[in-house]
Design a protein around this motif. Structure first.
Motif, short mmCIF file in Angstrom:
data_model
loop_
_atom_site.label_atom_id
_atom_site.label_comp_id
_atom_site.label_asym_id
_atom_site.label_seq_id
_atom_site.Cartn_x
_atom_site.Cartn_y
_atom_site.Cartn_z
N PRO A 201 0.82 -1.22 0.00
CA PRO A 201 0.00 0.00 0.00
C PRO A 201 0.85 1.27 0.00
O PRO A 201 0.52 2.24 -0.68
N LYS A 202 1.95 1.26 0.72
CA LYS A 202 2.81 2.44 0.80
C LYS A 202 3.40 2.80 -0.55
O LYS A 202 3.37 3.96 -0.98
N LEU A 203 3.93 1.78 -1.28
CA LEU A 203 4.53 2.06 -2.58
C LEU A 203 3.45 2.42 -3.60
O LEU A 203 3.64 3.31 -4.44
N TYR A 204 2.29 1.76 -3.53
CA TYR A 204 1.21 2.07 -4.47
C TYR A 204 0.77 3.52 -4.31
O TYR A 204 0.59 4.24 -5.31
N THR A 205 0.58 3.99 -3.07
CA THR A 205 0.15 5.37 -2.87
C THR A 205 1.25 6.35 -3.32
O THR A 205 0.95 7.42 -3.85
N ARG A 206 2.50 5.97 -3.11
CA ARG A 206 3.61 6.83 -3.54
C ARG A 206 3.62 7.00 -5.06
O ARG A 206 3.79 8.10 -5.58
N ILE A 207 3.41 5.89 -5.78
CA ILE A 207 3.39 5.96 -7.25
C ILE A 207 2.14 6.70 -7.73
O ILE A 207 2.19 7.48 -8.69
N ALA A 208 1.00 6.49 -7.06
CA ALA A 208 -0.23 7.19 -7.43
C ALA A 208 -0.04 8.70 -7.26
O ALA A 208 -0.50 9.49 -8.11
N ARG A 209 0.62 9.12 -6.21
CA ARG A 209 0.90 10.55 -6.00
C ARG A 209 1.81 11.09 -7.11
O ARG A 209 1.59 12.17 -7.65
N PHE A 210 2.83 10.30 -7.46
CA PHE A 210 3.75 10.71 -8.52
C PHE A 210 3.02 10.81 -9.86
O PHE A 210 3.21 11.77 -10.60
N GLU A 211 2.16 9.84 -10.17
CA GLU A 211 1.41 9.88 -11.43
C GLU A 211 0.52 11.11 -11.49
O GLU A 211 0.38 11.73 -12.55
N ALA A 212 -0.08 11.48 -10.36
CA ALA A 212 -0.91 12.68 -10.33
C ALA A 212 -0.08 13.92 -10.62
O ALA A 212 -0.53 14.83 -11.34
N ALA A 213 1.13 13.96 -10.09
CA ALA A 213 2.01 15.10 -10.34
C ALA A 213 2.40 15.17 -11.81
O ALA A 213 2.38 16.25 -12.42
N VAL A 214 2.74 14.04 -12.40
CA VAL A 214 3.13 14.00 -13.81
C VAL A 214 1.98 14.43 -14.70
O VAL A 214 2.17 15.14 -15.69
N ASN A 215 0.76 14.04 -14.34
CA ASN A 215 -0.40 14.42 -15.14
C ASN A 215 -0.66 15.92 -15.12
O ASN A 215 -1.38 16.44 -15.97
N ASN A 216 -0.08 16.62 -14.16
CA ASN A 216 -0.24 18.08 -14.08
C ASN A 216 0.84 18.83 -14.85
O ASN A 216 0.85 20.06 -14.86
N PHE A 217 1.74 18.09 -15.50
CA PHE A 217 2.86 18.74 -16.17
C PHE A 217 2.41 19.59 -17.36
O PHE A 217 3.15 20.45 -17.81
N ARG A 218 1.24 19.33 -17.89
CA ARG A 218 0.79 20.12 -19.03
C ARG A 218 0.21 21.46 -18.60
O ARG A 218 -0.07 22.31 -19.42
N ARG A 219 0.03 21.64 -17.29
CA ARG A 219 -0.40 22.94 -16.80
C ARG A 219 0.76 23.92 -16.85
O ARG A 219 1.92 23.53 -16.80
N LYS A 220 0.44 25.19 -16.91
CA LYS A 220 1.48 26.22 -16.84
C LYS A 220 1.72 26.55 -15.37
O LYS A 220 1.20 27.53 -14.83
N ALA A 221 2.47 25.70 -14.69
CA ALA A 221 2.76 25.90 -13.27
C ALA A 221 4.22 25.55 -13.02
O ALA A 221 4.83 24.79 -13.78
N SER A 222 4.76 26.09 -11.93
CA SER A 222 6.15 25.78 -11.60
C SER A 222 6.23 24.37 -11.02
O SER A 222 5.24 23.82 -10.53
N PHE A 223 7.43 23.80 -11.05
CA PHE A 223 7.61 22.47 -10.47
C PHE A 223 7.31 22.49 -8.97
O PHE A 223 6.78 21.53 -8.42
N ALA A 224 7.64 23.59 -8.32
CA ALA A 224 7.36 23.70 -6.88
C ALA A 224 5.85 23.66 -6.63
O ALA A 224 5.39 22.97 -5.70
N GLU A 225 5.07 24.35 -7.44
CA GLU A 225 3.60 24.34 -7.31
C GLU A 225 3.05 22.95 -7.55
O GLU A 225 2.17 22.47 -6.81
N ILE A 226 3.55 22.29 -8.60
CA ILE A 226 3.08 20.94 -8.93
C ILE A 226 3.39 19.98 -7.79
O ILE A 226 2.56 19.16 -7.39
N ALA A 227 4.59 20.10 -7.22
CA ALA A 227 5.00 19.22 -6.12
C ALA A 227 4.09 19.43 -4.91
O ALA A 227 3.62 18.46 -4.31
N LEU A 228 3.84 20.67 -4.54
CA LEU A 228 3.00 20.95 -3.37
C LEU A 228 1.56 20.52 -3.61
O LEU A 228 0.91 19.96 -2.72
N ASP A 229 1.04 20.75 -4.81
CA ASP A 229 -0.33 20.33 -5.14
C ASP A 229 -0.49 18.81 -5.05
O ASP A 229 -1.56 18.31 -4.73
N ALA A 230 0.59 18.09 -5.37
CA ALA A 230 0.54 16.63 -5.35
C ALA A 230 0.79 16.06 -3.96
O ALA A 230 0.75 14.84 -3.77
#
Length: 265
Positions: A201-230
């Protein structure tokens, strides 16, 4: 690359997230490149046009399968094709593996397995049928019919509910919440979750959080904003996961996906 997603039938929707078709032009002077990054979702892949090779860190090329299954993975890889490509993909929920293929999902973790090795003669026949089909509509019909014939047994509803909650909340959920109203000890739950999904469960949630962050890469936002949002503590933790799960720094990965189409285009 032309890319589109197709919804599964009601019979398959509990197990299949979506089907997708991808087609692109390529040549020896302008190879098509695909980056495979960490993912919580197993995938069935058919290269009905073109041939792919995996590129090692040394630059050495190894031929990839024509069709096969890619397990849920915390690793990354790079593939290239010097020919025009056509790909049919099927993205599963992780708990679909025990239901459809009668094996623990852990058997596929971090694995790429050709379809004949995975399914025997049925896999070989399926590959031949899909690769010889004249239209994508026909390929989808063949693939869906094959999967519908495999739906035979249910999966533990507590694990299904946990996976759906993790996906819905994009990895921002703790163990106490996952265990709420579950008639299992934490150890029993963790063992069953890993058997059914291939990850703890720990690794699954970690990867799910990472996938959510990657999916936000098409937004015009800074990496810091994307990281905090995720839900990352800071950008340093985000950068650490990024290198582990993609093999690239965020800036380098952004340059890659900026050349790709938005799904559905």
């Amino acid at each position: 690359m032309k890319y589109r997603q197709i919804k599964p039938s009601p019979t398959l929707s509990p197990y299949v997230k979506f089907f997708w078709i991808g087609e692109a032009s390529a040549s020896t002077d302008n190879c098509f490149t695909h980056f495979s990054i960490a993912t919580s979702a197993p995938k069935l892949i058919f290269h009905y046009k073109g041939k792919f090779s995996e590129v090692a860190a040394s630059g050495q090329l190894t031929s990839s399968f024509t069709s096969g299954i890619q397990g849920q993975s915390k690793t990354h890889a790079r593939f290239i094709s010097p020919e025009n490509v056509g790909i049919l993909g099927i993205e599963f929920f992780p708990y679909a593996i025990p239901v459809l293929f009668s094996m623990p999902a852990t058997a596929l973790t971090n694995q790429y397995i050709d379809l004949t090795s995975f399914c025997g003669n049925k896999g070989k026949e399926l590959e031949e049928s899909i690769c010889s089909a004249s239209t994508n509509r026909e390929r989808l019909r063949i693939a869906a019919g094959f999967l519908e014939s495999l739906v035979k047994r249910p999966v533990n509803p507590h694990i299904v509910n946990a996976v759906q909650n993790i996906d819905r909340l994009k990895g921002l959920i703790d163990m106490d919440t996952l265990l709420k109203n579950v008639p299992l000890s934490q150890r029993q739950f963790e063992r069953l979750f890993k058997e059914i999904t291939g990850f703890s469960p720990k690794l699954y949630t970690r990867i799910a959080r990472f996938e959510a962050a990657v999916n936000n890469f098409r937004r015009k936002a800074s990496f810091a904003e994307i990281a905090l949002d995720a839900g990352y503590f800071d950008q340093a933790h985000f950068n650490h996961d990024f290198m582990e799960f993609t093999g690239l720094k965020p800036n380098a990965y952004l340059k890659v996906i900026e050349r790709l189409p938005v799904p559905g285009s």
